[in-house]
Design a protein around this motif. Structure first.
Motif, PDB file in Angstrom:
ATOM      1  N   MET A  68      34.392  21.221 -75.717  1.00 35.63           N
ATOM      2  CA  MET A  68      34.676  20.671 -74.389  1.00 35.63           C
ATOM      3  C   MET A  68      35.638  21.605 -73.685  1.00 35.63           C
ATOM      4  O   MET A  68      36.421  22.303 -74.338  1.00 35.63           O
ATOM      5  N   TYR A  70      36.751  23.536 -69.520  1.00 36.57           N
ATOM      6  CA  TYR A  70      36.705  23.670 -68.065  1.00 36.57           C
ATOM      7  C   TYR A  70      36.297  25.088 -67.690  1.00 36.57           C
ATOM      8  O   TYR A  70      36.747  26.054 -68.323  1.00 36.57           O
ATOM      9  N   ILE A  82      37.987  27.641 -70.326  1.00 37.68           N
ATOM     10  CA  ILE A  82      39.042  27.152 -71.224  1.00 37.68           C
ATOM     11  C   ILE A  82      38.380  26.141 -72.136  1.00 37.68           C
ATOM     12  O   ILE A  82      37.826  25.159 -71.643  1.00 37.68           O
ATOM     13  N   ALA A  84      38.026  23.887 -76.017  1.00 36.24           N
ATOM     14  CA  ALA A  84      38.548  23.369 -77.283  1.00 36.24           C
ATOM     15  C   ALA A  84      37.388  23.094 -78.228  1.00 36.24           C
ATOM     16  O   ALA A  84      36.339  22.597 -77.798  1.00 36.24           O
TER      17      ALA A  84
ATOM     18  N   GLU B  67      42.536  16.621 -68.966  1.00 31.27           N
ATOM     19  CA  GLU B  67      42.560  17.462 -70.160  1.00 31.27           C
ATOM     20  C   GLU B  67      41.576  16.873 -71.164  1.00 31.27           C
ATOM     21  O   GLU B  67      41.236  15.675 -71.096  1.00 31.27           O
ATOM     22  N   MET B  68      41.078  17.720 -72.078  1.00 34.36           N
ATOM     23  CA  MET B  68      40.109  17.288 -73.077  1.00 34.36           C
ATOM     24  C   MET B  68      40.371  18.063 -74.350  1.00 34.36           C
ATOM     25  O   MET B  68      40.863  19.198 -74.302  1.00 34.36           O
ATOM     26  N   GLY B  69      39.981  17.461 -75.476  1.00 31.75           N
ATOM     27  CA  GLY B  69      40.113  18.208 -76.713  1.00 31.75           C
ATOM     28  C   GLY B  69      39.846  17.357 -77.932  1.00 31.75           C
ATOM     29  O   GLY B  69      39.152  16.328 -77.850  1.00 31.75           O
ATOM     30  N   TYR B  70      40.422  17.782 -79.055  1.00 26.82           N
ATOM     31  CA  TYR B  70      40.136  17.175 -80.352  1.00 26.82           C
ATOM     32  C   TYR B  70      41.419  17.010 -81.149  1.00 26.82           C
ATOM     33  O   TYR B  70      42.282  17.881 -81.137  1.00 26.82           O
ATOM     34  N   ILE B  82      43.770  20.205 -80.426  1.00 24.43           N
ATOM     35  CA  ILE B  82      43.212  21.380 -79.764  1.00 24.43           C
ATOM     36  C   ILE B  82      42.836  20.926 -78.361  1.00 24.43           C
ATOM     37  O   ILE B  82      42.046  19.991 -78.222  1.00 24.43           O
ATOM     38  N   MET B  83      43.396  21.550 -77.320  1.00 25.58           N
ATOM     39  CA  MET B  83      43.262  20.970 -75.993  1.00 25.58           C
ATOM     40  C   MET B  83      42.990  22.029 -74.932  1.00 25.58           C
ATOM     41  O   MET B  83      43.549  23.126 -74.979  1.00 25.58           O
ATOM     42  N   ALA B  84      42.134  21.679 -73.977  1.00 26.32           N
ATOM     43  CA  ALA B  84      41.841  22.536 -72.820  1.00 26.32           C
ATOM     44  C   ALA B  84      42.318  21.844 -71.555  1.00 26.32           C
ATOM     45  O   ALA B  84      42.167  20.623 -71.413  1.00 26.32           O
ATOM     46  N   HIS B  85      42.900  22.634 -70.640  1.00 26.48           N
ATOM     47  CA  HIS B  85      43.412  22.122 -69.370  1.00 26.48           C
ATOM     48  C   HIS B  85      42.725  22.855 -68.225  1.00 26.48           C
ATOM     49  O   HIS B  85      42.622  24.087 -68.263  1.00 26.48           O
ATOM     50  N   ILE B  89      44.868  26.600 -69.082  1.00 27.16           N
ATOM     51  CA  ILE B  89      45.630  26.681 -70.330  1.00 27.16           C
ATOM     52  C   ILE B  89      44.803  26.136 -71.497  1.00 27.16           C
ATOM     53  O   ILE B  89      44.190  25.080 -71.380  1.00 27.16           O
ATOM     54  N   ALA B  90      44.822  26.860 -72.606  1.00 26.25           N
ATOM     55  CA  ALA B  90      44.306  26.348 -73.879  1.00 26.25           C
ATOM     56  C   ALA B  90      45.501  26.203 -74.808  1.00 26.25           C
ATOM     57  O   ALA B  90      46.348  27.097 -74.880  1.00 26.25           O
ATOM     58  N   GLU B  91      45.568  25.092 -75.506  1.00 30.82           N
ATOM     59  CA  GLU B  91      46.805  24.754 -76.196  1.00 30.82           C
ATOM     60  C   GLU B  91      46.500  24.143 -77.546  1.00 30.82           C
ATOM     61  O   GLU B  91      45.557  23.371 -77.700  1.00 30.82           O
ATOM     62  N   ILE B  92      47.292  24.512 -78.550  1.00 25.50           N
ATOM     63  CA  ILE B  92      47.241  23.846 -79.845  1.00 25.50           C
ATOM     64  C   ILE B  92      48.594  23.206 -80.083  1.00 25.50           C
ATOM     65  O   ILE B  92      49.631  23.867 -79.953  1.00 25.50           O
TER      66      ILE B  92
END
Lengths: 159, 159
Positions: A68, A70, A82, A84, B67-70, B82-85, B89-92
Motif C-alpha cells: 500500500m 501513495y 511511497i 509499505a 497514512e497506510m501500512g502494516y 511499516i508506514m507510507a505517508h 515519507i516512508a517510515e518504520i
C-alpha cells in the motif's frame, strides 16, 4: 461522485480504478508460481494517488503479497511512490510517466529489524486499452536485479 | 466471516476494527486545529495487521492527513510498523505492546526528494473499553520532539 481530480494528477489519471487479473512469478530462489492480483488506485482531491495491491494463490485463494502507499506526480513527468510492504520493508521509488506507461526504480529502501532483505526494485506499468501490464524486477536475498513478476490486469471500475 | 486470526496477532487483536472520532492538533509552526479521524485495522489471516488512517477538517470535511501500512507483532510484546505517508515519507516504527497500549517510536524515516522533513515520530495508542486514544509527538521542520496530535476514537465495527 467523489471529489474533483486535482490538476496535478492528470499525468497519472489513466491508472485510476480497480484492476484485476492473473500473473506469473519467478525468482532464482523459489519455484515459479501463478497468482491472482488486484490493484486499486484512488484519489481524494489532493495531488496524490492512493494505492493498494494484493495477490493470492490461484486455487485456494490464500493471500500472498500485499502493498500500500501513495503515488506523487512531479513536474515534467516525474513521479515519486511511497510504499509499505507487510514483510517489513518501507520503500521510496522514483520514476517517469510517458503516455500511459510508468517506469519506477528504488530511490531508498529500509527494512524493519526482522525484515527480509530487499535492495532494489524496478517496476513498469503499461496501460493499453483496459489492460494494465504490471512488471517487477527485484534484487533481494543476495540475488542481482532479476525478473520476478508479470501480470495482466483488466480494468474493473474506473474509480 | 473472513479468515481465522493468526496466532501471532493475539497481542494486537484489541486494535481490530474501524474507529472514528475527533482530535485536536498543535505544533509550534502552525495554528491549533481540530479534526475528524478514522482508523482501520484489519487482517487477512497472516501475522500482520493492515492499517489505514485518514483525517478531515471539521466543518467542510476536506481531507487532511492520511497514512497506510502494516503492523507486525514480534516476540515478547514487540511490534514493528511499516508506514507510507502521502506527503512523501516512508517510515518504520518499533515499539512495545503492554495490555491494550502500544508505544511506538521511529526506527528509520526516509523522504522522497520533494518530501517534507520529518526526523522522528513517537506514538501511543491506548484502548479503554470502546475508546482508542491516539497520541502523536513529532520532530519535523527543525522543531524538537513536540506534542502534535491527540484524538479519541470510538470503535464502530470490530473488523
Amino acid at each position: 461522485m467523489g471529489p474533483e481530480l486535482h490538476a496535478d494528477l492528470q499525468s497519472l489519471a489513466f491508472l485510476l480504478g480497480t484492476w484485476r487479473g492473473e500473473g506469473k512469478g519467478e525468482y532464482p530462489t523459489i519455484a515459479p508460481f501463478a497468482y491472482g492480483e488486484e490493484v486499486r488506485f484512488w484519489h481524494v482531491g489532493k495531488p496524490f494517488l492512493a494505492y493498494s495491491q494484493r495477490t493470492w494463490a490461484l486455487g485456494d485463494e490464500r493471500p500472498l503479497h500485499a502493498e500500500m502507499g501513495y503515488w506523487r506526480p512531479q513536474p515534467n513527468g516525474g513521479v515519486e511512490v511511497i510504499m509499505a510492504h507487510p514483510f517489513g520493508i518501507a520503500e521510496i521509488e522514483i520514476g517517469v510517466v510517458t503516455g500511459q506507461r510508468v517506469e519506477l526504480m528504488t530511490h531508498v529502501v529500509e527494512g524493519a529489524p526482522t525484515a527480509k532483505e530487499v535492495t532494489r526494485v524496478e517496476r513498469s506499468l503499461q496501460v493499453t486499452g483496459d489492460v494494465l501490464a504490471n512488471d517487477l524486477r527485484m534484487a533481494a536475498v543476495a540475488q542481482p536485479i532479476t525478473h520476478h513478476l508479470h501480470a495482466e490486469l483488466l480494468r474493473k471500475t474506473d474509480r
